[in-house]
Design a protein around this motif. Structure first.
Motif, PDB file in Angstrom:
ATOM      1  N   LYS A   8     -10.597   0.871 -15.516  1.00 37.04           N
ATOM      2  CA  LYS A   8      -9.345   1.268 -14.877  1.00 37.04           C
ATOM      3  C   LYS A   8      -8.472   0.041 -14.594  1.00 37.04           C
ATOM      4  CE  LYS A   8      -7.550   3.754 -10.809  1.00 37.04           C
ATOM      5  NZ  LYS A   8      -6.684   4.663 -11.559  1.00 37.04           N
ATOM      6  N   THR A   9      -7.222   0.121 -14.998  1.00 37.55           N
ATOM      7  CA  THR A   9      -6.249  -0.937 -14.734  1.00 37.55           C
ATOM      8  C   THR A   9      -5.010  -0.339 -14.082  1.00 37.55           C
ATOM      9  OG1 THR A   9      -7.005  -2.236 -16.645  1.00 37.55           O
ATOM     10  CG2 THR A   9      -4.824  -2.746 -15.773  1.00 37.55           C
ATOM     11  N   ASN A  10      -4.519  -0.997 -13.047  1.00 35.69           N
ATOM     12  CA  ASN A  10      -3.304  -0.553 -12.363  1.00 35.69           C
ATOM     13  C   ASN A  10      -2.218  -1.614 -12.516  1.00 35.69           C
ATOM     14  OD1 ASN A  10      -5.720   0.634 -10.542  1.00 35.69           O
ATOM     15  ND2 ASN A  10      -3.988   2.048 -10.532  1.00 35.69           N
ATOM     16  N   ARG A  11      -0.981  -1.143 -12.539  1.00 39.12           N
ATOM     17  CA  ARG A  11       0.147  -2.073 -12.582  1.00 39.12           C
ATOM     18  C   ARG A  11       0.819  -2.140 -11.209  1.00 39.12           C
ATOM     19  NH1 ARG A  11       3.727  -0.959 -17.908  1.00 39.12           N
ATOM     20  NH2 ARG A  11       3.258   1.197 -17.361  1.00 39.12           N
ATOM     21  N   TYR A  12       1.213  -3.352 -10.847  1.00 40.01           N
ATOM     22  CA  TYR A  12       1.833  -3.613  -9.552  1.00 40.01           C
ATOM     23  C   TYR A  12       3.209  -4.237  -9.792  1.00 40.01           C
ATOM     24  CZ  TYR A  12      -2.961  -3.042  -7.864  1.00 40.01           C
ATOM     25  OH  TYR A  12      -4.220  -2.560  -7.591  1.00 40.01           O
ATOM     26  N   TYR A  13       4.231  -3.619  -9.230  1.00 42.29           N
ATOM     27  CA  TYR A  13       5.596  -4.121  -9.351  1.00 42.29           C
ATOM     28  C   TYR A  13       5.986  -4.757  -8.019  1.00 42.29           C
ATOM     29  CZ  TYR A  13       5.697  -0.932 -13.373  1.00 42.29           C
ATOM     30  OH  TYR A  13       5.419  -0.286 -14.549  1.00 42.29           O
ATOM     31  N   ILE A  14       6.237  -6.044  -8.048  1.00 42.06           N
ATOM     32  CA  ILE A  14       6.503  -6.778  -6.805  1.00 42.06           C
ATOM     33  C   ILE A  14       8.000  -6.940  -6.615  1.00 42.06           C
ATOM     34  CG2 ILE A  14       6.106  -8.927  -5.543  1.00 42.06           C
ATOM     35  CD1 ILE A  14       3.529  -9.237  -7.206  1.00 42.06           C
ATOM     36  N   GLY A  15       8.490  -6.452  -5.483  1.00 41.02           N
ATOM     37  CA  GLY A  15       9.921  -6.519  -5.207  1.00 41.02           C
ATOM     38  C   GLY A  15      10.182  -6.511  -3.716  1.00 41.02           C
ATOM     39  N   ALA A  16      11.270  -5.876  -3.307  1.00 40.28           N
ATOM     40  CA  ALA A  16      11.622  -5.837  -1.886  1.00 40.28           C
ATOM     41  C   ALA A  16      12.409  -4.566  -1.593  1.00 40.28           C
ATOM     42  CB  ALA A  16      12.452  -7.061  -1.514  1.00 40.28           C
ATOM     43  N   LEU A  17      12.402  -4.189  -0.326  1.00 40.06           N
ATOM     44  CA  LEU A  17      13.242  -3.102   0.170  1.00 40.06           C
ATOM     45  C   LEU A  17      14.186  -3.664   1.234  1.00 40.06           C
ATOM     46  CD1 LEU A  17      10.718  -0.136   0.666  1.00 40.06           C
ATOM     47  CD2 LEU A  17      12.423  -0.385  -1.149  1.00 40.06           C
ATOM     48  N   LYS A  18      15.211  -2.909   1.540  1.00 35.63           N
ATOM     49  CA  LYS A  18      16.099  -3.315   2.630  1.00 35.63           C
ATOM     50  C   LYS A  18      15.392  -3.201   3.968  1.00 35.63           C
ATOM     51  CE  LYS A  18      20.281  -1.847   0.192  1.00 35.63           C
ATOM     52  NZ  LYS A  18      21.419  -0.872   0.181  1.00 35.63           N
ATOM     53  N   SER A  19      14.580  -2.123   4.108  1.00 37.42           N
ATOM     54  CA  SER A  19      13.901  -1.934   5.393  1.00 37.42           C
ATOM     55  C   SER A  19      12.843  -0.839   5.300  1.00 37.42           C
ATOM     56  CB  SER A  19      14.905  -1.557   6.493  1.00 37.42           C
ATOM     57  OG  SER A  19      15.527  -0.313   6.183  1.00 37.42           O
ATOM     58  N   ILE A  20      11.894  -0.925   6.209  1.00 34.31           N
ATOM     59  CA  ILE A  20      10.951   0.164   6.491  1.00 34.31           C
ATOM     60  C   ILE A  20      11.045   0.431   7.987  1.00 34.31           C
ATOM     61  CG2 ILE A  20       8.541   0.888   6.568  1.00 34.31           C
ATOM     62  CD1 ILE A  20       7.993  -0.759   4.136  1.00 34.31           C
ATOM     63  N   THR A  21      11.278   1.680   8.361  1.00 33.43           N
ATOM     64  CA  THR A  21      11.506   2.034   9.758  1.00 33.43           C
ATOM     65  C   THR A  21      10.640   3.225  10.139  1.00 33.43           C
ATOM     66  OG1 THR A  21      13.832   1.465   9.369  1.00 33.43           O
ATOM     67  CG2 THR A  21      13.297   2.503  11.477  1.00 33.43           C
ATOM     68  N   THR A  22      10.083   3.196  11.330  1.00 37.02           N
ATOM     69  CA  THR A  22       9.356   4.369  11.800  1.00 37.02           C
ATOM     70  C   THR A  22      10.317   5.538  11.928  1.00 37.02           C
ATOM     71  OG1 THR A  22       9.645   3.645  14.100  1.00 37.02           O
ATOM     72  CG2 THR A  22       7.559   3.082  13.012  1.00 37.02           C
ATOM     73  N   GLU A  23       9.779   6.733  11.845  1.00 40.50           N
ATOM     74  CA  GLU A  23      10.595   7.945  11.788  1.00 40.50           C
ATOM     75  C   GLU A  23      11.618   8.024  12.917  1.00 40.50           C
ATOM     76  OE1 GLU A  23       9.548  12.531  10.676  1.00 40.50           O
ATOM     77  OE2 GLU A  23       8.332  11.572  12.229  1.00 40.50           O
ATOM     78  N   ASN A  24      11.220   7.576  14.106  1.00 42.23           N
ATOM     79  CA  ASN A  24      12.127   7.655  15.252  1.00 42.23           C
ATOM     80  C   ASN A  24      12.850   6.337  15.539  1.00 42.23           C
ATOM     81  OD1 ASN A  24       9.977   6.162  16.146  1.00 42.23           O
ATOM     82  ND2 ASN A  24       9.432   7.486  17.856  1.00 42.23           N
ATOM     83  N   GLY A  25      12.692   5.367  14.642  1.00 38.60           N
ATOM     84  CA  GLY A  25      13.426   4.112  14.786  1.00 38.60           C
ATOM     85  C   GLY A  25      12.879   3.137  15.800  1.00 38.60           C
ATOM     86  N   VAL A  26      11.688   3.399  16.338  1.00 35.47           N
ATOM     87  CA  VAL A  26      11.114   2.520  17.366  1.00 35.47           C
ATOM     88  C   VAL A  26      10.758   1.156  16.783  1.00 35.47           C
ATOM     89  CG1 VAL A  26       9.116   2.172  18.869  1.00 35.47           C
ATOM     90  CG2 VAL A  26      10.297   4.364  18.865  1.00 35.47           C
ATOM     91  N   SER A  27      10.203   1.133  15.575  1.00 32.07           N
ATOM     92  CA  SER A  27       9.825  -0.131  14.938  1.00 32.07           C
ATOM     93  C   SER A  27      10.493  -0.213  13.571  1.00 32.07           C
ATOM     94  CB  SER A  27       8.306  -0.225  14.778  1.00 32.07           C
ATOM     95  OG  SER A  27       7.659  -0.202  16.035  1.00 32.07           O
ATOM     96  N   LYS A  28      10.905  -1.438  13.213  1.00 28.99           N
ATOM     97  CA  LYS A  28      11.598  -1.614  11.938  1.00 28.99           C
ATOM     98  C   LYS A  28      11.258  -2.969  11.346  1.00 28.99           C
ATOM     99  CE  LYS A  28      16.159  -0.999   9.807  1.00 28.99           C
ATOM    100  NZ  LYS A  28      17.538  -0.501  10.038  1.00 28.99           N
TER     101      LYS A  28
END
Length: 284
Positions: free
Chosen positions: A224-244
């Motif tokens: 089994k071989t998996n491919r990984y694409y390395i990049g970036a996002l603008k943000s990851i935020t909890t559903e209610n915005g408490v942590s970002k």
């Protein structure tokens, strides 16, 4: 009679307070962000990774041989985050101790691995009925009742409970403030780890041009071989915005069996996982 009743009530009150008294143990924070604690299984002390994504307790190599555990007929079939099946025979620890806190008859599995300085993994399995507070600043884990002041900010978590044998926790997040996704919260991944399923690249309008692409063979399945694409996002935020988390380095993974998987250090400097309440409290 009144004095007798008063003494009984006082005794009961003291007993409740003693039972509810939090237990705090220190941890070592590895450079990778892994939380290393000391725990004792059946009288044998070892160094363990506190791993909210492990599902099930595990012991490794030489330490496993020290326990002289008797096999049971029970087994557990789980999967790595990239889908490889792992079938493990279940063993039972008569007593798992963390400081003065003791848990009886805990399931665990054994793997023939040799990780320098690490004897196994401690999952959330034992903490189904007791909150666990992670204090990254003071490098402590505290097990026990939370104060009202600790519960002012929180996020909801969802449980994946495998018939009482293993438990994982998830939460809902927003990617780039637009796309909802459910992610596994995995302290065992280290710090600042953000894996997102490659299936979400299209709805996120991710362009793979210029991204670093890595192909990696599985340690558990050489076919089994998996491919990984390395990049970036603008943000990851909890559903209610408490942590970002702003501008996180993200790895899009082909074959990831979750919508996403992240470490937990980005949630806060001091957080409490309460499985009974299905909450993570962001204390600091």
């Amino acid at each position: 009679m009144k004095k007798t009743m008063l003494l009984i009530l006082l005794s009961v009150s003291l007993l409740v307070k003693a039972q509810d008294a939090p237990v705090t143990i220190p941890f070592t924070l590895a450079g990778s962000g892994h939380i290393i604690i000391k725990a004792t299984m059946d009288g044998e002390e070892g160094n363990f990774v506190f791993d909210t994504g492990a599902g099930l307790n595990a012991v490794f190599g030489k330490y496993a041989k020290k326990l002289h555990a008797q096999p049971t007929h029970h087994f557990f079939v789980g999967h790595r985050s990239t889908g490889e099946e792992i079938a493990a025979n279940l063993l039972v620890s008569k007593e798992l101790s963390l400081g003065t806190l003791k848990f009886k008859d805990q399931y665990y599995c054994s793997f023939d691995l040799d990780l320098p300085g690490i004897d196994g993994l401690i999952s959330l399995q034992a903490f189904r009925n007791i909150p666990v507070t992670i204090d990254y600043t003071n490098k402590t884990l505290t097990f026990g009742t939370l104060k009202p002041a600790d519960k002012k900010r929180s996020i909801d978590i969802q449980l994946s409970d495998h018939a009482g044998k293993a438990v994982d926790i998830f939460t809902n997040v927003k990617l780039n403030d637009t796309l909802n996704a459910q992610v596994l919260l995995d302290a065992g991944s280290g710090k600042d780890v953000y894996y997102i399923s490659s299936r979400l690249m299209k709805p996120l309008s991710i362009d793979t041009a210029g991204m670093q692409v890595i192909s990696r063979k599985s340690e558990f399945d050489t076919l089994k071989t998996n491919r990984y694409y390395i990049g970036a996002l603008k943000s990851i935020t909890t559903e209610n915005g408490v942590s970002k988390k702003e501008s996180p380095r993200v790895v899009f993974v082909e074959g990831l069996i979750y919508e996403g998987l992240t470490s937990i250090n980005w949630l806060g400097k001091k957080i409490a996982i309460s499985i009974p309440e299905k909450k993570i409290y962001i204390i600091e």
